[in-house]
Design an enzyme around this catalytic site. Sequence first.
Site, mmCIF file in Angstrom:
data_model
loop_
_atom_site.group_PDB
_atom_site.id
_atom_site.type_symbol
_atom_site.label_atom_id
_atom_site.label_comp_id
_atom_site.label_asym_id
_atom_site.label_seq_id
_atom_site.Cartn_x
_atom_site.Cartn_y
_atom_site.Cartn_z
ATOM 1 N N ARG A 162 72.149 145.262 -5.454
ATOM 2 C CA ARG A 162 72.523 146.493 -4.731
ATOM 3 C C ARG A 162 71.287 147.248 -4.215
ATOM 4 N NH1 ARG A 162 76.771 144.195 -5.693
ATOM 5 N NH2 ARG A 162 78.782 145.184 -6.072
ATOM 6 N N SER A 237 82.769 150.623 -6.070
ATOM 7 C CA SER A 237 82.046 150.990 -7.301
ATOM 8 C C SER A 237 81.227 152.245 -7.033
ATOM 9 C CB SER A 237 81.074 149.883 -7.718
ATOM 10 O OG SER A 237 81.728 148.667 -7.850
ATOM 11 N N GLU A 333 75.859 154.210 -7.232
ATOM 12 C CA GLU A 333 75.658 153.204 -6.186
ATOM 13 C C GLU A 333 75.898 153.858 -4.825
ATOM 14 O OE1 GLU A 333 78.328 149.917 -4.422
ATOM 15 O OE2 GLU A 333 77.678 149.174 -6.369
HETATM 16 N N1 EPU Z 1 85.664 146.684 -17.275
HETATM 17 C C1 EPU Z 1 86.380 147.477 -18.143
HETATM 18 N N2 EPU Z 1 87.123 148.500 -17.638
HETATM 19 C C2 EPU Z 1 87.187 148.760 -16.318
HETATM 20 C C3 EPU Z 1 86.468 147.960 -15.437
HETATM 21 C C4 EPU Z 1 85.695 146.925 -15.933
HETATM 22 O O1 EPU Z 1 86.353 147.268 -19.360
HETATM 23 O O2 EPU Z 1 87.894 149.713 -15.949
HETATM 24 C C5 EPU Z 1 84.858 145.569 -17.814
HETATM 25 C C6 EPU Z 1 85.660 144.346 -18.197
HETATM 26 O O3 EPU Z 1 85.070 143.804 -19.356
HETATM 27 C C7 EPU Z 1 85.419 143.399 -17.055
HETATM 28 C C8 EPU Z 1 84.016 143.750 -16.655
HETATM 29 O O4 EPU Z 1 83.928 145.150 -16.868
HETATM 30 O O5 EPU Z 1 85.534 142.067 -17.454
HETATM 31 C C9 EPU Z 1 83.669 143.399 -15.233
HETATM 32 O O6 EPU Z 1 84.617 144.003 -14.351
HETATM 33 P P1 EPU Z 1 84.776 143.497 -12.826
HETATM 34 O O7 EPU Z 1 84.927 142.020 -12.808
HETATM 35 O O8 EPU Z 1 85.838 144.320 -12.204
HETATM 36 O O9 EPU Z 1 83.359 143.761 -12.208
HETATM 37 P P2 EPU Z 1 82.411 145.033 -12.236
HETATM 38 O O10 EPU Z 1 81.142 144.639 -12.921
HETATM 39 O O11 EPU Z 1 83.127 146.215 -12.762
HETATM 40 C C10 EPU Z 1 81.179 144.371 -10.013
HETATM 41 C C11 EPU Z 1 80.837 145.003 -8.689
HETATM 42 C C12 EPU Z 1 82.064 145.059 -7.787
HETATM 43 C C13 EPU Z 1 82.540 143.633 -7.550
HETATM 44 C C14 EPU Z 1 82.856 142.995 -8.930
HETATM 45 C C15 EPU Z 1 83.194 141.530 -8.823
HETATM 46 C C16 EPU Z 1 79.021 146.527 -9.213
HETATM 47 C C17 EPU Z 1 78.591 147.947 -9.343
HETATM 48 N N3 EPU Z 1 80.307 146.344 -8.910
HETATM 49 O O12 EPU Z 1 82.119 145.236 -10.668
HETATM 50 O O13 EPU Z 1 81.646 145.586 -6.533
HETATM 51 O O14 EPU Z 1 83.701 143.601 -6.740
HETATM 52 O O15 EPU Z 1 81.677 143.067 -9.795
HETATM 53 O O16 EPU Z 1 82.066 140.774 -8.510
HETATM 54 O O17 EPU Z 1 78.189 145.627 -9.361
HETATM 55 C C18 EPU Z 1 81.544 147.510 -5.124
HETATM 56 O O18 EPU Z 1 80.325 147.374 -5.150
HETATM 57 O O19 EPU Z 1 82.087 148.420 -4.464
HETATM 58 C C19 EPU Z 1 82.375 146.600 -5.918
HETATM 59 C C20 EPU Z 1 83.683 146.756 -6.029
#
Ligand code: EPU
Length: 337
Positions: A162, A237, A333
């Site tokens: 990012r 995010s 972000e």
């Molecule tokens: N989780 C929770 N609660 C929540 C959300 C997430 O416990 O409400 C935990 C869970 O353990 C889950 C883990 O977080 O397994 C990962 O969640 P997710 O796969 O939704 O990914 P993220 O790390 O929360 C990142 C990116 C997203 C992208 C997804 C998929 C960042 C800041 N965000 O989210 O990007 O879509 O991975 O690759 O790196 C964006 O930048 O706008 C965005 C949506």
Amino acid sequence: MVIEHNVSLQPFNTFGIDAKAKQYCNITNTTVLSEILKTKNDQSFFILGGGSNMLLTKDIEALVLHINLKGIEVVNETDDSVFVKAMAGENWHQFVLWCLKHNYGGIENLSLIPGNVGTSPIQNIGAYGVELKDVFESCEAINIKNQDSRIFYKDDCGFDYRESVFKQELKGKYIITSVTFKLSKHHHKLHTAYGAIKQQLQDLQINNPTIKDVSNAVIAIRQSKLPDPKDIGNSGSFFKNPVISKRQFNKLQANFPDVPSYIVSDSMVKVPAGWLIERAGFKGKRFTDYGVHNKQALVLVNHGNAKGIDIYNLSQLIQKTIKRIFDISIETEVNII
Ligand code: EPU
């Protein structure tokens, strides 16, 4: 060039915040862009792309240049690769669909990300195991001060999670006018290791997925947990996932044994901010017209007529609470304006 006054930016930011531009200019060609930068060089400018990564907390005094440059073309080809140039004002997801229609592979995992092509390198957009830098060839940009045109290749851009040079030392110095991508024409290298994609393809009993299948899987996953800005204002995010030292992670894990994590290097670990925010009790919390999304705690939402400043204050409360409970600092972000 037409400069409009007191224009509401509500339709132009995905949070749907009703902030005003004191002066606003819709930019549809690069000649006009250079001309306006030159003739108005005593002014400050505010560069608006797809408005998908910003929280407007106030009206904009600077002259808003809304980059609506359009066009997609193949500029070069080899046996295996195609080089596609897209103008900055093209909608990102429409561009992904264009590539899928032509069977060009590489950005299918980035389906349905809001925003425009021109802003995609700025924060090196990424999702489901792919980042923009993996397919980025170059971008063209105009220097705001002297209107010189410059081509940035991958090594010039300082891409990271990012992050890019456009968010750091070159912040506010250039306007990206087009981006050129290097995509595959056949033997596409699919990225299906991400758990949710694997599961989705399995559920649909797809054993040999095409790039279209991967895109459809990503679309289904995103639609299941991320709010559509057309229905509920948001900027994806709101925070970055924090990267902490192994030592700090061990301490965290001792208190919270179920904390998820991803190894970044021998010494660093990434922790999902969504998990921290959920664990701190914010997931699905609603305060009048703003709050935290109920399916993904990383996303702050505008349920209707929220003010940017309310969402900003909530983000600060979340940051302070995460610091207090977990001793972790989480960074935004989204750009706070
Ligand atoms: N989780 C929770 N609660 C929540 C959300 C997430 O416990 O409400 C935990 C869970 O353990 C889950 C883990 O977080 O397994 C990962 O969640 P997710 O796969 O939704 O990914 P993220 O790390 O929360 C990142 C990116 C997203 C992208 C997804 C998929 C960042 C800041 N965000 O989210 O990007 O879509 O991975 O690759 O790196 C964006 O930048 O706008 C965005 C949506």
